[in-house]
Scaffold this motif. Structure first.
Motif, mmCIF file in Angstrom:
data_model
loop_
_atom_site.group_PDB
_atom_site.id
_atom_site.type_symbol
_atom_site.label_atom_id
_atom_site.label_comp_id
_atom_site.label_asym_id
_atom_site.label_seq_id
_atom_site.Cartn_x
_atom_site.Cartn_y
_atom_site.Cartn_z
ATOM 1 N N PHE A 144 0.996 -0.925 -0.375
ATOM 2 C CA PHE A 144 0.064 0.184 -0.211
ATOM 3 C C PHE A 144 1.006 1.219 -0.082
ATOM 4 O O PHE A 144 1.912 1.345 0.421
ATOM 5 N N LEU A 145 0.909 1.956 -0.673
ATOM 6 C CA LEU A 145 0.964 3.173 -0.956
ATOM 7 C C LEU A 145 0.558 4.762 0.095
ATOM 8 O O LEU A 145 -1.182 4.973 -0.607
ATOM 9 N N ILE A 146 0.503 5.332 0.972
ATOM 10 C CA ILE A 146 -0.200 5.983 1.452
ATOM 11 C C ILE A 146 0.512 7.704 0.369
ATOM 12 O O ILE A 146 1.846 8.173 0.867
ATOM 13 N N LEU A 147 -0.535 8.068 -0.074
ATOM 14 C CA LEU A 147 -0.233 9.568 -0.714
ATOM 15 C C LEU A 147 0.194 10.532 0.047
ATOM 16 O O LEU A 147 -1.200 10.424 0.968
ATOM 17 N N LYS A 148 0.343 11.399 -0.190
ATOM 18 C CA LYS A 148 0.896 13.181 0.559
ATOM 19 C C LYS A 148 -1.042 13.584 0.907
ATOM 20 O O LYS A 148 -1.387 13.925 1.303
ATOM 21 N N ASN A 149 -1.875 13.110 -0.153
ATOM 22 C CA ASN A 149 -2.906 14.113 -0.535
ATOM 23 C C ASN A 149 -4.379 13.381 0.016
ATOM 24 O O ASN A 149 -5.560 13.379 -0.032
ATOM 25 N N GLY A 150 -3.671 11.699 0.388
ATOM 26 C CA GLY A 150 -4.519 11.000 1.054
ATOM 27 C C GLY A 150 -5.273 9.664 0.822
ATOM 28 O O GLY A 150 -5.428 9.272 1.235
ATOM 29 N N SER A 151 -4.777 9.282 -0.406
ATOM 30 C CA SER A 151 -5.167 8.621 -1.310
ATOM 31 C C SER A 151 -4.599 7.762 -0.967
ATOM 32 O O SER A 151 -3.293 7.270 -0.629
ATOM 33 N N ILE A 152 -5.156 6.457 -0.941
ATOM 34 C CA ILE A 152 -3.946 5.315 -0.621
ATOM 35 C C ILE A 152 -4.432 4.235 -1.787
ATOM 36 O O ILE A 152 -5.045 3.514 -2.846
ATOM 37 N N ILE A 153 -2.941 3.561 -2.398
ATOM 38 C CA ILE A 153 -2.585 3.525 -3.866
ATOM 39 C C ILE A 153 -1.963 1.545 -3.551
ATOM 40 O O ILE A 153 -1.506 1.990 -2.864
ATOM 41 N N PRO A 154 -3.204 0.253 -3.566
ATOM 42 C CA PRO A 154 -2.904 -0.827 -3.370
ATOM 43 C C PRO A 154 -1.957 -1.570 -4.160
ATOM 44 O O PRO A 154 -2.286 -0.805 -5.097
ATOM 45 N N ILE A 169 3.740 -1.250 3.514
ATOM 46 C CA ILE A 169 3.293 0.276 3.176
ATOM 47 C C ILE A 169 4.355 1.790 3.656
ATOM 48 O O ILE A 169 5.500 1.930 4.683
ATOM 49 N N CYS A 170 4.105 2.125 2.150
ATOM 50 C CA CYS A 170 4.861 3.502 2.208
ATOM 51 C C CYS A 170 4.172 4.281 2.484
ATOM 52 O O CYS A 170 3.336 4.036 1.913
ATOM 53 N N THR A 212 1.490 15.149 7.078
ATOM 54 C CA THR A 212 2.162 14.042 7.485
ATOM 55 C C THR A 212 0.745 13.783 8.418
ATOM 56 O O THR A 212 0.272 12.481 8.728
ATOM 57 N N LYS A 213 -0.004 14.610 9.616
ATOM 58 C CA LYS A 213 -0.589 13.977 10.170
ATOM 59 C C LYS A 213 -2.352 12.826 9.436
ATOM 60 O O LYS A 213 -2.235 12.220 10.372
ATOM 61 N N GLU A 214 -2.439 13.734 8.345
ATOM 62 C CA GLU A 214 -3.403 13.133 7.465
ATOM 63 C C GLU A 214 -2.593 11.686 6.976
ATOM 64 O O GLU A 214 -4.064 10.236 7.345
ATOM 65 N N GLN A 215 -1.759 11.333 6.651
ATOM 66 C CA GLN A 215 -1.099 10.247 6.541
ATOM 67 C C GLN A 215 -1.010 9.133 7.489
ATOM 68 O O GLN A 215 -1.256 7.942 7.705
ATOM 69 N N LEU A 216 -0.638 9.896 9.004
ATOM 70 C CA LEU A 216 -0.965 9.068 10.218
ATOM 71 C C LEU A 216 -1.607 8.613 10.507
ATOM 72 O O LEU A 216 -2.315 7.154 10.353
ATOM 73 N N PHE A 217 -2.977 8.897 10.886
ATOM 74 C CA PHE A 217 -3.953 9.305 10.983
ATOM 75 C C PHE A 217 -4.743 7.325 9.957
ATOM 76 O O PHE A 217 -5.285 6.911 10.261
ATOM 77 N N LEU A 218 -4.540 7.604 8.011
ATOM 78 C CA LEU A 218 -4.833 6.304 7.832
ATOM 79 C C LEU A 218 -3.889 5.246 7.702
ATOM 80 O O LEU A 218 -4.609 5.009 7.517
ATOM 81 N N PHE A 219 -2.690 5.699 7.352
ATOM 82 C CA PHE A 219 -1.795 4.622 8.190
ATOM 83 C C PHE A 219 -2.513 3.778 9.222
ATOM 84 O O PHE A 219 -2.125 2.420 9.497
ATOM 85 N N GLN A 220 -2.381 4.267 10.978
ATOM 86 C CA GLN A 220 -2.464 3.863 11.963
ATOM 87 C C GLN A 220 -4.562 2.929 11.062
ATOM 88 O O GLN A 220 -4.145 2.040 11.816
ATOM 89 N N LYS A 221 -5.471 4.212 10.608
ATOM 90 C CA LYS A 221 -6.422 2.948 10.153
ATOM 91 C C LYS A 221 -6.123 1.850 10.236
ATOM 92 O O LYS A 221 -6.980 1.237 9.624
ATOM 93 N N LEU A 222 -5.316 1.854 8.183
ATOM 94 C CA LEU A 222 -4.975 0.953 7.387
ATOM 95 C C LEU A 222 -4.567 -0.525 8.416
ATOM 96 O O LEU A 222 -4.721 -1.438 8.175
#
Length: 113
Positions: free
Chosen positions: A23-33, A45-46, A62-72
């Motif tokens: 999974f790639l979590i982009l700065k804009n909040g998109s998650i690409i599998p 996870i990148c 980065t705060k948004e990425q971390l939030f999404l990272f934790q949810k993932l």
């Protein structure tokens, strides 16, 4: 094989080169599998960015990425039945000196993140 944890990368890692993650979590909040799993034992996870830069670690993106990272992580740990606390750096240099490990708060028991 059974998945036992998560390996964290940042996108400037020379081992990534557009692959090497699930999974790639982009700065804009998109998650690409990724199209195919990369490792039978770990989910890679990148996070887009360079966490060897202290400014990156403190940014709003980065705060948004971390939030999404934790949810993932919570979702994947439930799906694959492993502890959400099994999170490892890719290497000594990746995901970077300033990766905000202390801001990762994951508890599968109460869903807190």
């Amino acid at each position: 094989m059974k998945v036992v944890g998560i390996v964290v990368h940042h996108s400037v890692c020379s081992a990534i080169n557009g692959k090497g993650y699930d999974f790639l979590i982009l700065k804009n909040g998109s998650i690409i599998p990724a199209a195919q799993p990369t490792d039978p034992n770990f989910i890679h996870i990148c996070l887009e960015g360079d966490f060897s830069d202290s400014a990156q670690a403190e940014s709003a993106e980065t705060k948004e990425q971390l939030f999404l990272f934790q949810k993932l992580i919570l979702r994947l740990s439930r799906l694959h039945n492993f502890s959400g606390e099994e999170i490892f750096p890719h290497s000594r240099e990746c995901p970077g000196k300033y990766f905000p490990w202390s801001r990762l708060v994951i508890s599968g028991n109460d869903g807190y993140h």
